[in-house]
Design a protein around this motif. Sequence first.
Motif, PDB file in Angstrom:
ATOM      1  N   ARG A   7       1.830 -19.414  -1.218  1.00  0.00           N
ATOM      2  CA  ARG A   7       2.069 -18.281  -2.121  1.00  0.00           C
ATOM      3  C   ARG A   7       1.062 -17.178  -1.866  1.00  0.00           C
ATOM      4  O   ARG A   7       1.415 -15.997  -1.859  1.00  0.00           O
ATOM      5  CB  ARG A   7       2.005 -18.738  -3.583  1.00  0.00           C
ATOM      6  N   GLU A  10       2.007 -15.355   1.309  1.00  0.00           N
ATOM      7  CA  GLU A  10       3.168 -14.493   1.060  1.00  0.00           C
ATOM      8  C   GLU A  10       2.758 -13.247   0.285  1.00  0.00           C
ATOM      9  O   GLU A  10       3.249 -12.153   0.567  1.00  0.00           O
ATOM     10  CB  GLU A  10       4.244 -15.258   0.293  1.00  0.00           C
ATOM     11  N   GLU A  11       1.875 -13.402  -0.667  1.00  0.00           N
ATOM     12  CA  GLU A  11       1.420 -12.263  -1.471  1.00  0.00           C
ATOM     13  C   GLU A  11       0.613 -11.290  -0.620  1.00  0.00           C
ATOM     14  O   GLU A  11       0.768 -10.080  -0.733  1.00  0.00           O
ATOM     15  CB  GLU A  11       0.604 -12.752  -2.671  1.00  0.00           C
ATOM     16  N   LYS A  13       0.941 -10.800   2.564  1.00  0.00           N
ATOM     17  CA  LYS A  13       1.911 -10.125   3.431  1.00  0.00           C
ATOM     18  C   LYS A  13       2.713  -9.081   2.652  1.00  0.00           C
ATOM     19  O   LYS A  13       2.985  -8.001   3.158  1.00  0.00           O
ATOM     20  CB  LYS A  13       2.836 -11.144   4.084  1.00  0.00           C
ATOM     21  N   ARG A  14       3.091  -9.401   1.428  1.00  0.00           N
ATOM     22  CA  ARG A  14       3.855  -8.459   0.600  1.00  0.00           C
ATOM     23  C   ARG A  14       3.035  -7.216   0.309  1.00  0.00           C
ATOM     24  O   ARG A  14       3.508  -6.089   0.449  1.00  0.00           O
ATOM     25  CB  ARG A  14       4.294  -9.127  -0.711  1.00  0.00           C
ATOM     26  N   ILE A  15       1.790  -7.405  -0.076  1.00  0.00           N
ATOM     27  CA  ILE A  15       0.904  -6.279  -0.374  1.00  0.00           C
ATOM     28  C   ILE A  15       0.671  -5.442   0.878  1.00  0.00           C
ATOM     29  O   ILE A  15       0.762  -4.212   0.852  1.00  0.00           O
ATOM     30  CB  ILE A  15      -0.424  -6.766  -0.978  1.00  0.00           C
ATOM     31  N   ASN A  17       2.555  -5.194   3.542  1.00  0.00           N
ATOM     32  CA  ASN A  17       3.783  -4.508   3.911  1.00  0.00           C
ATOM     33  C   ASN A  17       4.008  -3.283   3.020  1.00  0.00           C
ATOM     34  O   ASN A  17       4.413  -2.218   3.508  1.00  0.00           O
ATOM     35  CB  ASN A  17       4.978  -5.459   3.825  1.00  0.00           C
ATOM     36  N   THR A  18       3.746  -3.421   1.737  1.00  0.00           N
ATOM     37  CA  THR A  18       3.901  -2.291   0.810  1.00  0.00           C
ATOM     38  C   THR A  18       2.982  -1.141   1.204  1.00  0.00           C
ATOM     39  O   THR A  18       3.408   0.017   1.240  1.00  0.00           O
ATOM     40  CB  THR A  18       3.618  -2.740  -0.636  1.00  0.00           C
ATOM     41  N   GLY A  50      -1.370  -8.637   6.500  1.00  0.00           N
ATOM     42  CA  GLY A  50      -1.472  -9.782   5.610  1.00  0.00           C
ATOM     43  C   GLY A  50      -2.449 -10.826   6.098  1.00  0.00           C
ATOM     44  O   GLY A  50      -2.354 -11.995   5.746  1.00  0.00           O
ATOM     45  N   ASP A  76       8.237  -8.777 -13.753  1.00  0.00           N
ATOM     46  CA  ASP A  76       9.311  -8.859 -12.745  1.00  0.00           C
ATOM     47  C   ASP A  76      10.664  -8.675 -13.369  1.00  0.00           C
ATOM     48  O   ASP A  76      10.923  -8.899 -14.462  1.00  0.00           O
ATOM     49  CB  ASP A  76       9.258 -10.200 -12.010  1.00  0.00           C
TER      50      ASP A  76
END
Length: 76
Positions: A7, A10-11, A13-15, A17-18, A50, A76
């Motif tokens: 997790r 993934e977080e 990578k998400r941050i 990417n944003t 990430g 969310d």
Amino acid sequence: MLEGMLRDDEERKRIGNTIQVLRVQQGLTVDELAQKAGVGSSLLTRVELGKFNVRLDVLSSVAEALGYKVDFVKKD
């Protein structure tokens, strides 16, 4: 424990990417955004990929340089 690490990965990578999407939308290079945020370009690159656990103060500086705030509580 492994689930928590996945997790976290993934977080990150998400941050990252944003940040990258917002940077590109604003027509900024990594070097330009890094300079505006007061961080090193190699650090920013690792964040975008990430690959780095970014500190909140650095994340806040990058967000501010992009014209955003860090919202750590998000519905969310």
